[in-house]
Design a protein around this motif. Structure first.
Motif, short mmCIF file in Angstrom:
data_model
loop_
_atom_site.label_atom_id
_atom_site.label_comp_id
_atom_site.label_asym_id
_atom_site.label_seq_id
_atom_site.Cartn_x
_atom_site.Cartn_y
_atom_site.Cartn_z
N THR A 1 -11.79 4.78 -6.57
CA THR A 1 -12.42 4.92 -5.21
C THR A 1 -13.87 4.91 -5.36
O THR A 1 -14.74 5.22 -4.47
CB THR A 1 -12.26 6.37 -4.63
OG1 THR A 1 -12.58 7.22 -5.39
CG2 THR A 1 -10.55 6.59 -4.33
N ASP A 2 -14.27 4.16 -6.35
CA ASP A 2 -15.58 3.73 -6.74
C ASP A 2 -15.84 2.23 -6.25
O ASP A 2 -15.20 1.22 -6.99
CB ASP A 2 -16.01 3.94 -7.92
CG ASP A 2 -17.55 3.84 -8.24
OD1 ASP A 2 -17.71 2.61 -8.59
OD2 ASP A 2 -18.08 4.80 -8.32
N PRO A 3 -16.75 1.93 -5.59
CA PRO A 3 -17.03 0.58 -5.20
C PRO A 3 -17.39 -0.46 -6.22
O PRO A 3 -17.23 -1.85 -6.29
CB PRO A 3 -18.21 0.43 -4.03
CG PRO A 3 -18.78 1.88 -4.37
CD PRO A 3 -17.83 3.08 -4.72
N VAL A 4 -18.18 0.16 -7.39
CA VAL A 4 -18.59 -0.73 -8.34
C VAL A 4 -17.28 -0.92 -9.48
O VAL A 4 -17.11 -1.96 -9.72
CB VAL A 4 -19.57 0.27 -9.10
CG1 VAL A 4 -20.13 -0.66 -10.43
CG2 VAL A 4 -20.89 0.21 -8.08
N GLN B 1 -9.72 7.70 6.30
CA GLN B 1 -9.86 8.86 5.39
C GLN B 1 -11.14 9.22 4.67
O GLN B 1 -11.19 9.19 3.27
CB GLN B 1 -8.58 8.98 4.29
CG GLN B 1 -7.37 8.69 4.80
CD GLN B 1 -6.26 8.79 3.77
OE1 GLN B 1 -6.42 9.60 2.84
NE2 GLN B 1 -5.53 7.50 3.51
N PRO B 2 -12.25 9.41 5.51
CA PRO B 2 -13.47 9.48 4.87
C PRO B 2 -13.39 10.77 3.93
O PRO B 2 -14.51 10.76 2.89
CB PRO B 2 -14.55 9.74 5.95
CG PRO B 2 -13.43 9.93 7.09
CD PRO B 2 -12.36 9.52 6.95
N GLU B 3 -12.68 11.75 4.21
CA GLU B 3 -12.56 12.96 3.30
C GLU B 3 -12.14 12.57 2.05
O GLU B 3 -12.52 13.27 0.95
CB GLU B 3 -11.97 14.18 4.02
CG GLU B 3 -10.38 13.80 4.17
CD GLU B 3 -9.95 13.03 5.16
OE1 GLU B 3 -8.73 13.02 5.26
OE2 GLU B 3 -10.65 12.20 5.99
N ASN B 4 -11.19 11.62 1.92
CA ASN B 4 -10.53 11.24 0.63
C ASN B 4 -11.12 9.82 -0.20
O ASN B 4 -10.98 9.71 -1.28
CB ASN B 4 -9.15 11.10 0.67
CG ASN B 4 -8.26 12.18 1.38
OD1 ASN B 4 -8.65 13.50 0.82
ND2 ASN B 4 -7.35 12.13 2.14
N ASN B 5 -11.74 9.07 0.56
CA ASN B 5 -12.25 7.89 0.30
C ASN B 5 -13.68 7.77 0.83
O ASN B 5 -13.97 6.62 1.43
CB ASN B 5 -11.38 6.80 0.45
CG ASN B 5 -9.76 7.03 0.26
OD1 ASN B 5 -9.54 7.35 -0.91
ND2 ASN B 5 -9.08 6.95 1.37
N PRO B 6 -14.56 8.48 0.46
CA PRO B 6 -15.99 8.65 0.92
C PRO B 6 -16.75 7.18 0.72
O PRO B 6 -17.51 6.86 1.43
CB PRO B 6 -16.72 9.75 0.62
CG PRO B 6 -16.19 10.01 -0.79
CD PRO B 6 -14.57 9.68 -0.69
N LYS B 7 -16.37 6.68 -0.24
CA LYS B 7 -17.36 5.32 -0.82
C LYS B 7 -16.75 4.08 -0.47
O LYS B 7 -17.60 3.07 -0.71
CB LYS B 7 -17.66 5.45 -2.41
CG LYS B 7 -18.28 6.71 -2.76
CD LYS B 7 -18.40 6.66 -4.38
CE LYS B 7 -18.98 8.09 -4.67
NZ LYS B 7 -19.06 8.08 -6.43
N GLY C 1 1.00 -1.32 -0.06
CA GLY C 1 0.01 -0.10 -0.22
C GLY C 1 0.70 1.23 0.00
O GLY C 1 2.09 1.35 -0.23
N HIS C 2 -0.01 2.21 0.25
CA HIS C 2 0.65 3.52 0.28
C HIS C 2 -0.18 4.70 1.15
O HIS C 2 -0.94 4.15 1.80
CB HIS C 2 0.96 4.22 -1.05
CG HIS C 2 -0.22 3.99 -2.06
ND1 HIS C 2 -1.48 4.38 -1.68
CD2 HIS C 2 -0.30 3.73 -3.32
CE1 HIS C 2 -2.45 4.15 -2.71
NE2 HIS C 2 -1.71 3.75 -3.77
N LYS C 3 0.04 5.96 0.90
CA LYS C 3 -0.60 6.71 1.68
C LYS C 3 -2.24 6.96 1.30
O LYS C 3 -2.85 7.58 2.01
CB LYS C 3 0.07 8.23 1.56
CG LYS C 3 1.42 8.23 2.04
CD LYS C 3 2.06 9.69 1.69
CE LYS C 3 3.50 9.77 2.19
NZ LYS C 3 4.09 10.95 1.90
#
Length: 369
Positions: A197-200, A238-244, A179-181
């Motif tokens: 960053t899209d679950p679909v 990181q909900p602000e960066n990866n909300p989904k 992984g990474h940041k």
């Protein structure tokens, strides 16, 4: 008689020369999609004479023009659809650099035409998609390979060799960290970030993006043996960066005599791809691409350590596209469960599917054998 023998020998030499030339003809490759930034791997690759990129499918003209300026390919080889690219360029193989969800569509289009396919990891967004892709590949006798960066690490191959030689005794535990940041923090472009960053389109977050590495390596180390159970937890730090999607995943695999912990994170302070292998008498640390350490036990907490600085592997085993060409030319035959193989990656998809289910339900999942 002497003249006959001379002409026969000459004919054999000419035939052999033609055969050698035919074998060295570059494989005509189409690139499907430019939104996965691993595409720079093939676009920026030096010309080795083993492949020729004959067409690119990318409807986003702005993105295609940016990469055209960067890598120097002509926009005349860029097409809006797979149909157009295939009709115009007749590729022998395609490499998929779009969303993971689109991998199935690529195989659906190419397999019936006898066009071989290499996708970026993971193989698919779901086990359902993977099974459809496998069925198509088998029905139409095409090669379907999956590319992982870690497949080309000399350290991983040395670790495998040491383990199989019994250098550290019977396997008991493997810890794999990748992984990474996080995609946004490392500055991936918008076209990649939108689907990563899209679950679909990606099938999940870090659990898919980096969990697949550990599942792939562990399946290789176990010679294709499936784990008995899969247990996983995911978090969103990181909900602000990866909300989904999740950005933190820990997957635990159990086998009859060993276990594995896969740490797939978009929250590491430093990017990493490393692996620890623990046997009964010692440990192997594949610290990065070219460095590996072996520790042999002495007493309670003592050890002797041996350090290896490894050279790159020989061609075509040092590059995904060289391997693809070699497989197509029957110069390399993939063993059943090595990292690029379809057999390995079907098990990877079973593990990832179980990991997602485990994280969603809070339960350990038992795999069918």
């Amino acid at each position: 008689m002497m003249m006959y023998k001379f002409l026969l020998s000459l004919g054999i030499m000419i035939l052999t020369s033609f055969q050698l030339l035919a074998q060295k003809e570059p494989v005509k490759v189409g690139v499907v999609g430019l939104t996965h930034t691993h595409v720079h791997w093939i676009l920026g690759r030096e010309d080795r004479g083993d492949i020729q990129v004959v067409g690119i499918v990318e409807p986003n003209r702005d993105l295609a023009e940016r990469y055209s300026d960067q890598h120097g390919f002509p926009m005349s080889i860029v097409f809006d659809s797979m149909d157009e690219m295939i009709d115009r360029t007749h590729p022998e193989a395609v490499t998929a650099f779009g969303t993971i969800y689109e991998h199935l569509e690529v195989v659906e289009k190419c397999a019936p035409l006898g066009i071989h396919v290499m996708v970026e990891k993971p193989l698919a967004v779901s086990l359902e998609h993977a099974k459809k892709m496998q069925a198509l590949a088998q029905a139409h006798h095409i090669h379907l390979l999956t590319n992982y960066e870690t497949t080309w690490y000399p350290s991983n191959h040395k670790a495998y060799e040491l383990l199989k030689s019994g250098a550290v005794g019977d396997l008991r535990k493997v810890i794999i960290r990748d992984g990474h940041k996080g995609p946004k923090k490392i500055g991936v472009n918008d076209e990649f970030l939108d689907w990563l960053t899209d679950p679909v389109q990606n099938g999940g977050g870090a659990i898919m993006d980096f969990g697949c590495y550990g599942a792939n390596l562990m399946t290789w180390l176990q010679d294709g043996q499936k784990p008995n159970t899969v247990t996983a937890i995911t978090q969103q730090l990181q909900p602000e960066n990866n909300p989904k999607v999740d950005d933190e995943a820990i997957i635990i695999l159990t086998y009859d005599d060993s276990n594995a912990i896969i740490e797939a994170l978009w929250n590491w302070p430093i990017g990493r791809k490393d692996m620890d292998i623990y046997g009964l008498t010692g440990a192997i640390y594949a610290d990065n691409r070219n460095q590996l350490r072996v520790r042999m036990t002495e007493g309670y907490d003592g050890y002797q350590e041996e350090f290896h600085q490894l050279e790159e592997r020989p061609a075509p085993l040092n590059d995904p596209f060289a391997l693809l060409a070699a497989v197509i030319h029957n110069e390399v035959v993939l063993s059943a469960y090595e990292p690029s193989s379809l057999q390995n990656n079907m098990i990877v998809m079973e593990i990832l599917e179980a990991a997602r289910k485990s994280a969603e339900t809070g339960k350990t999942i038992t795999l069918d054998k």
